[in-house]
Design an enzyme around this catalytic site. Sequence first.
Site, PDB file in Angstrom:
ATOM      1  N   HIS A  25      -2.751   6.383   3.797  1.00  0.00           N
ATOM      2  CA  HIS A  25      -1.137   6.639   3.902  1.00  0.00           C
ATOM      3  C   HIS A  25      -0.771   7.959   3.234  1.00  0.00           C
ATOM      4  O   HIS A  25      -1.367   8.343   2.393  1.00  0.00           O
ATOM      5  CB  HIS A  25      -0.487   5.592   3.339  1.00  0.00           C
ATOM      6  CG  HIS A  25      -0.186   4.204   3.900  1.00  0.00           C
ATOM      7  ND1 HIS A  25      -1.015   4.000   5.005  1.00  0.00           N
ATOM      8  CD2 HIS A  25      -0.047   3.115   3.428  1.00  0.00           C
ATOM      9  CE1 HIS A  25      -1.034   2.743   5.227  1.00  0.00           C
ATOM     10  NE2 HIS A  25      -0.071   2.239   4.619  1.00  0.00           N
ATOM     11  N   CYS A  50       0.934  -1.267   0.223  1.00  0.00           N
ATOM     12  CA  CYS A  50      -0.009  -0.005  -0.014  1.00  0.00           C
ATOM     13  C   CYS A  50       0.856   1.375   0.090  1.00  0.00           C
ATOM     14  O   CYS A  50       0.388   2.267  -0.443  1.00  0.00           O
ATOM     15  CB  CYS A  50      -0.997  -0.079   1.289  1.00  0.00           C
ATOM     16  SG  CYS A  50      -0.155  -0.555   2.642  1.00  0.00           S
TER      17      CYS A  50
HETATM   18  N1  LIG Z   1      -4.319  -2.991   5.517  1.00  0.00           N
HETATM   19  C1  LIG Z   1      -3.696  -2.638   4.370  1.00  0.00           C
HETATM   20  O1  LIG Z   1      -3.439  -1.291   3.925  1.00  0.00           O
HETATM   21  C2  LIG Z   1      -3.028  -3.650   3.278  1.00  0.00           C
HETATM   22  C3  LIG Z   1      -2.607  -2.916   2.052  1.00  0.00           C
HETATM   23  C4  LIG Z   1      -2.063  -3.495   1.019  1.00  0.00           C
HETATM   24  C5  LIG Z   1      -1.996  -5.058   1.250  1.00  0.00           C
HETATM   25  N2  LIG Z   1      -2.389  -5.357   2.243  1.00  0.00           N
HETATM   26  C6  LIG Z   1      -2.439  -7.029   2.482  1.00  0.00           C
HETATM   27  O2  LIG Z   1      -3.851  -7.631   2.188  1.00  0.00           O
HETATM   28  C7  LIG Z   1      -3.737  -8.798   2.971  1.00  0.00           C
HETATM   29  C8  LIG Z   1      -5.105  -8.562   3.905  1.00  0.00           C
HETATM   30  O3  LIG Z   1      -4.780  -7.501   4.795  1.00  0.00           O
HETATM   31  P1  LIG Z   1      -6.047  -7.073   5.809  1.00  0.00           P
HETATM   32  O4  LIG Z   1      -5.377  -5.614   6.290  1.00  0.00           O
HETATM   33  O5  LIG Z   1      -7.293  -6.818   5.206  1.00  0.00           O
HETATM   34  O6  LIG Z   1      -5.872  -8.041   7.073  1.00  0.00           O
HETATM   35  P2  LIG Z   1      -6.982  -8.495   8.112  1.00  0.00           P
HETATM   36  O7  LIG Z   1      -7.903  -7.329   8.469  1.00  0.00           O
HETATM   37  O8  LIG Z   1      -6.101  -9.236   9.262  1.00  0.00           O
HETATM   38  O9  LIG Z   1      -7.969  -9.776   7.409  1.00  0.00           O
HETATM   39  C9  LIG Z   1      -7.270 -11.001   6.922  1.00  0.00           C
HETATM   40  C10 LIG Z   1      -8.411 -11.939   6.348  1.00  0.00           C
HETATM   41  O10 LIG Z   1      -7.952 -13.064   5.977  1.00  0.00           O
HETATM   42  C11 LIG Z   1      -8.562 -13.961   6.318  1.00  0.00           C
HETATM   43  N3  LIG Z   1      -7.557 -15.213   6.868  1.00  0.00           N
HETATM   44  C12 LIG Z   1      -6.888 -14.830   7.777  1.00  0.00           C
HETATM   45  N4  LIG Z   1      -6.119 -16.308   8.281  1.00  0.00           N
HETATM   46  C13 LIG Z   1      -6.784 -17.316   6.989  1.00  0.00           C
HETATM   47  C14 LIG Z   1      -6.649 -18.675   6.967  1.00  0.00           C
HETATM   48  N5  LIG Z   1      -6.118 -19.591   7.524  1.00  0.00           N
HETATM   49  N6  LIG Z   1      -7.743 -19.091   5.898  1.00  0.00           N
HETATM   50  C15 LIG Z   1      -8.460 -18.251   5.131  1.00  0.00           C
HETATM   51  N7  LIG Z   1      -8.618 -17.010   5.458  1.00  0.00           N
HETATM   52  C16 LIG Z   1      -7.540 -16.531   6.503  1.00  0.00           C
HETATM   53  C17 LIG Z   1      -9.203 -13.463   7.579  1.00  0.00           C
HETATM   54  O11 LIG Z   1     -10.522 -14.365   7.849  1.00  0.00           O
HETATM   55  P3  LIG Z   1     -11.140 -14.334   9.173  1.00  0.00           P
HETATM   56  O12 LIG Z   1     -11.931 -13.055   9.409  1.00  0.00           O
HETATM   57  O13 LIG Z   1     -12.019 -15.401   8.994  1.00  0.00           O
HETATM   58  O14 LIG Z   1     -10.103 -14.608  10.316  1.00  0.00           O
HETATM   59  C18 LIG Z   1      -9.574 -12.204   6.970  1.00  0.00           C
HETATM   60  O15 LIG Z   1     -10.548 -12.180   6.137  1.00  0.00           O
HETATM   61  C19 LIG Z   1      -2.367  -8.970   3.859  1.00  0.00           C
HETATM   62  O16 LIG Z   1      -1.672  -9.890   3.124  1.00  0.00           O
HETATM   63  C20 LIG Z   1      -2.043  -7.527   3.884  1.00  0.00           C
HETATM   64  O17 LIG Z   1      -0.347  -7.770   3.954  1.00  0.00           O
HETATM   65  C21 LIG Z   1      -3.023  -4.651   3.348  1.00  0.00           C
END
Ligand SMILES: NC(=O)c1ccc[n+]([C@@H]2O[C@H](COP(=O)([O-])OP(=O)(O)OC[C@H]3O[C@@H](n4cnc5c(N)ncnc54)[C@H](OP(=O)(O)O)[C@@H]3O)[C@@H](O)[C@H]2O)c1
Length: 354
Positions: free
Chosen positions: A261, A131
């Site tokens: 950001h 991001c």
């Molecule tokens: N936040 C940002 O600004 C941002 C920006 C760019 C990229 N990213 C990337 O995008 C990805 C998601 O980030 P996020 O911020 O949305 O994280 P988050 O809020 O922690 O959400 C994680 C998601 O993954 C699911 N998950 C976790 N473990 C799993 C498993 N073993 N099997 C299936 N589903 C699983 C969770 O489901 P449950 O609800 O069922 O646990 C939830 O839907 C990450 O790789 C992060 O680095 C994030």
Amino acid sequence: MPGPVLALVGATGAVGTVMVDIFNGRTEWPWGEVRLIASPRSAGKKITVRGEELTVLALAPEVFDGVDVAMFDVPDEVSAQWAPIAAERGAVAVDNSGAFRMDDQVPLVVPEVNDDKAADRPRGIIANPNCTTLSMMAAIGALHREFELRELVVSSYQAASGAGQEGIDRLQAEYAAVAGKEVGVRAGDVREALAAAGLSQEDSPFPAPLALNVVPWAGSLKADGWNSEELKVRNESRKILGIPDLKVSATCVRVPVVTTHSLAVHATFANPVTVAQAHEILAAQPSIVLVDNPEAGEFPTPADVVGGDPTYVGRVRQALDFPNTLDFFVCGDNLRKGAALNTYEIAESLAKTL
Ligand SMILES: NC(=O)c1ccc[n+]([C@@H]2O[C@H](COP(=O)([O-])OP(=O)(O)OC[C@H]3O[C@@H](n4cnc5c(N)ncnc54)[C@H](OP(=O)(O)O)[C@@H]3O)[C@@H](O)[C@H]2O)c1
């Protein structure tokens, strides 16, 4: 004929939730079916997509049967395991995690900058940049096309939601713990207020209090004192722009903003560039909003741009002591263009080719 099938893995997370908002706000809708997928913890949960209540499915190989495009918004290790499984079952995987970004066999795509790379995907996987890099790429890419980028010095001001839903929850809990208290006036008093509210530092996704603070750290420790986020900015910028020897130096800082950001960018080009030329180029980009009138107090701030799709650019200045160099400030919603929106734009463009 029904449209292609789209899967969203990680539908319940911070990025996944914004993705569902994007689904619901889209005027054009090429998809015949959407499948929402998360961990077994969330299986059975109901989420409404375009007026239809969908049930979240637990991640399993069969959920990818018949899927054309599978978007992954899950932790790195989950993508690393499951994106290849989706690809084996015939889907194009568009991954938002860090698992494949620097893989030579996986294109790293920002549609405004290198859309053409998406077609060359030997592993059946396309990666979405992190991001922080993404938040500045539309602006950098547009200026690079015209003036040829040579060096990039970047300081980020990153929001709590960059650490996912856990980051949002922690910042809000910290705000609640310090609200109305006379803290931030003595070393250690913010930590004491958090501890008194039952918020231990060990449980935080951040290495220091974030409320009333600025934390010069994001990601994990890498060699020579760099952190993973700073190295991502360097490596991913080089790959997206196709400049393997681009000089990049980044300092990534977490600030007590929920979402969006910001980056202070110092960009040096091979060719001379004026503020007027940069304004003209930036203002002409459909995904950029130029807000640059400091005399009227107008510049982008996270509080004014959060929830929006474009990248906002302001404070464009010609560097006084550095030739061919611009300084400017960028704000981009890290959950939209910084994550969900960019992934969706890649998926939408794939839908036209299916
Ligand atoms: N936040 C940002 O600004 C941002 C920006 C760019 C990229 N990213 C990337 O995008 C990805 C998601 O980030 P996020 O911020 O949305 O994280 P988050 O809020 O922690 O959400 C994680 C998601 O993954 C699911 N998950 C976790 N473990 C799993 C498993 N073993 N099997 C299936 N589903 C699983 C969770 O489901 P449950 O609800 O069922 O646990 C939830 O839907 C990450 O790789 C992060 O680095 C994030």
